[in-house]
Design an enzyme around this catalytic site. Sequence first.
Site, PDB file in Angstrom:
ATOM      1  CE  LYS A  83      -1.098   2.392   3.321  1.00  0.00           C
ATOM      2  NZ  LYS A  83      -1.465   2.932   4.653  1.00  0.00           N
TER       3      LYS A  83
ATOM      4  CG  ASP B  39      -6.775   3.209   2.900  1.00  0.00           C
ATOM      5  OD1 ASP B  39      -7.778   2.913   2.218  1.00  0.00           O
ATOM      6  OD2 ASP B  39      -6.636   4.333   3.423  1.00  0.00           O
TER       7      ASP B  39
END
Length: 227
Positions: free
Chosen positions: A121, A139
């Site tokens: 991420k 996320d």
Amino acid sequence: MTRSERFEGILDFFARHQPHADTELHYETPFQLLVAVILSAQCTDKRVNQTTPELFRQYPDAAAMAKAREEDIYKLIRSISYPNSKSRYLVAMARMLVEKYNGQVPCDPQELVKLPGVGRKTAHVIASAIYRQPTLAVDTHVFRVARRLGLTVGAKTPLQVEKQLVRFIPEHLRGKAHHWLILHGRYVCKARRPLCAQCPLTRWCLFYEKQTRKDRKVTKKRASRTA
């Protein structure tokens, strides 16, 4: 409504109403954004932005932070979640940048994930925000909102969500789409109490459709009891 139509409607809405969506983290350099994103894990951007000014004043770049002691970093970020681990990550990350990348933040996500404290991420956030690569970071907000809206089907991991989203989101919109979904999840489609009454996406939202259908059944059942 097909999934393609759902994507088309939602992306078009965001493009018209939030054309300049961007991260809410404060930074001036790629290194500072990398630090801020590492600190933001399981922590609010607001708290990170309250913490980083002094951190960046004392350690503005990788060369400066590479010379820091973990305990010195800890004192500056102790109000952040998991300060012990993040202090370790930041010092080790800065040292690796200096030793392996001449103090510069790499643009390749495969290189970024080699840095301590950097996962897929975070790597995708940096690649997208700094180097304008067509990556899409997932996320908790993106994961939740994509599922509720019906943009993903049966996805159980961030990677599965990412793979489904990039199938339907054009490359030039992926960076913005990341921020669109995050901001929508942060301020409207909240985890515990989504603000459906204030949401402009209900016409495309699978969660709202199911909830409305459920409410109608309950209302109909109550009406039959009182008849």
